[in-house]
Design a protein around this motif. Structure first.
Motif, PDB file in Angstrom:
ATOM      1  N   ALA A 137     -11.121 -31.757  17.564  1.00  0.00           N
ATOM      2  CA  ALA A 137     -12.059 -32.378  18.504  1.00  0.00           C
ATOM      3  C   ALA A 137     -11.331 -33.282  19.495  1.00  0.00           C
ATOM      4  O   ALA A 137     -11.665 -33.318  20.681  1.00  0.00           O
ATOM      5  N   ASP A 138     -10.315 -33.995  19.005  1.00  0.00           N
ATOM      6  CA  ASP A 138      -9.547 -34.887  19.883  1.00  0.00           C
ATOM      7  C   ASP A 138      -8.751 -34.099  20.913  1.00  0.00           C
ATOM      8  O   ASP A 138      -8.663 -34.484  22.084  1.00  0.00           O
ATOM      9  N   LYS A 183     -11.107 -32.773  23.618  1.00  0.00           N
ATOM     10  CA  LYS A 183     -11.490 -33.834  24.554  1.00  0.00           C
ATOM     11  C   LYS A 183     -10.346 -34.155  25.511  1.00  0.00           C
ATOM     12  O   LYS A 183     -10.554 -34.334  26.720  1.00  0.00           O
ATOM     13  N   LYS A 197      -9.891 -31.355  28.090  1.00  0.00           N
ATOM     14  CA  LYS A 197     -10.985 -31.400  29.066  1.00  0.00           C
ATOM     15  C   LYS A 197     -10.712 -32.428  30.152  1.00  0.00           C
ATOM     16  O   LYS A 197     -10.943 -32.177  31.336  1.00  0.00           O
ATOM     17  N   ILE A 214     -11.155 -25.138  25.003  1.00  0.00           N
ATOM     18  CA  ILE A 214     -12.025 -26.259  24.643  1.00  0.00           C
ATOM     19  C   ILE A 214     -13.214 -25.781  23.819  1.00  0.00           C
ATOM     20  O   ILE A 214     -13.571 -26.382  22.796  1.00  0.00           O
ATOM     21  N   ASN A 256     -13.845 -26.892  19.876  1.00  0.00           N
ATOM     22  CA  ASN A 256     -15.060 -27.623  19.510  1.00  0.00           C
ATOM     23  C   ASN A 256     -15.875 -26.906  18.447  1.00  0.00           C
ATOM     24  O   ASN A 256     -16.585 -27.537  17.661  1.00  0.00           O
TER      25      ASN A 256
END
Length: 232
Positions: A103-104, A107, A110, A126, A130
């Motif tokens: 998840a990090d 992010k 992105k 991404i 996710n």
């Protein structure tokens, strides 16, 4: 004030006499300047150099050039040039064995999409990062009653869904042009988690080749000027 006799000659129209103490004597400042790797060469181009009293030292490993003028003078001038990695590149932590949570990493990518050579590729990565956690959990639940081989099934699922390579386009060193290079997303499953890190053999090669190319070009300026050169 004591009586003074002043003789004025020529076309002088005005004489100014100041009374009081003079400014205190001050020692000259020692000039010590640090800039990018081009700074010593730029100084040499404008101020020139004297082979009898100046020298230049450099280190490829430390990525620096040190130009010293009037080396035996207590107030000598030192110009230091540093070759630094681009801060935007360093944030990716490529080849640093830095472990990202999926998840990090999603992010981070992105927010740094502008550095991708292909923005659409960034979007696909991404999305997969996710959704990876949910896929892992589903695969584990489905395989827990099937000989306990959840780890191998999760690994197979990851390899089939997530793009494992992407290209970045950004400067490698501060003050120099952009380079395009491939980055690999490395994944390893452990129980119910996935460890993710970034590697790039191309970036490693670019850093070494460009470092040597840039430093050699700058040192060549001092060689042409006849200055003594020391590598350390």
């Amino acid at each position: 004030m004591e009586n003074l006799t002043v003789k004025i000659e020529g076309d002088t129209k005005e004489l100014v006499i100041r009374q009081g103490s003079a400014l205190p004597a001050r020692e000259p400042n020692r000039i010590n300047i640090a800039g990018n790797i081009l700074a010593p060469g730029n100084w040499l181009d404008i101020r020139c150099g004297d082979p009898r009293v100046d020298n230049v030292q450099f280190s490829r490993e430390k990525m620096e050039i040190v130009f010293t003028k009037n080396e035996s003078d207590a107030y000598s001038t030192t110009i230091v040039g540093l070759l630094k990695l681009n801060e935007d590149l360093k944030k990716f932590k490529i080849n640093e064995n830095h472990l990202w949570a999926t998840a990090d990493l999603a992010k981070f990518l992105k927010m740094n999409r502008l550095f991708f050579a292909d923005a659409d590729q960034c979007g696909k990565i991404i999305v997969e990062l996710n959704s990876l956690k949910a896929k892992i959990q589903t695969e584990i639940e489905q395989s827990q009653n099937n000989r306990g081989n959840s780890k191998s099934l999760v690994a197979t699922k990851i390899e089939s869904n997530i793009p494992l390579k992407f290209k970045l386009k950004l400067p490698v060193f501060i003050g120099f042009g952009s380079k395009i290079f491939t980055v690999e997303i490395c994944l390893e499953t452990s129980d119910r988690t996935v460890q993710v890190w970034l590697e790039s053999a191309e970036l490693h090669e670019i850093v070494i080749v460009e470092r040597d190319k840039i430093i050699s070009a700058e040192i060549n300026k001092f060689d042409k000027a006849g200055l003594p050169i020391i590598e350390y």
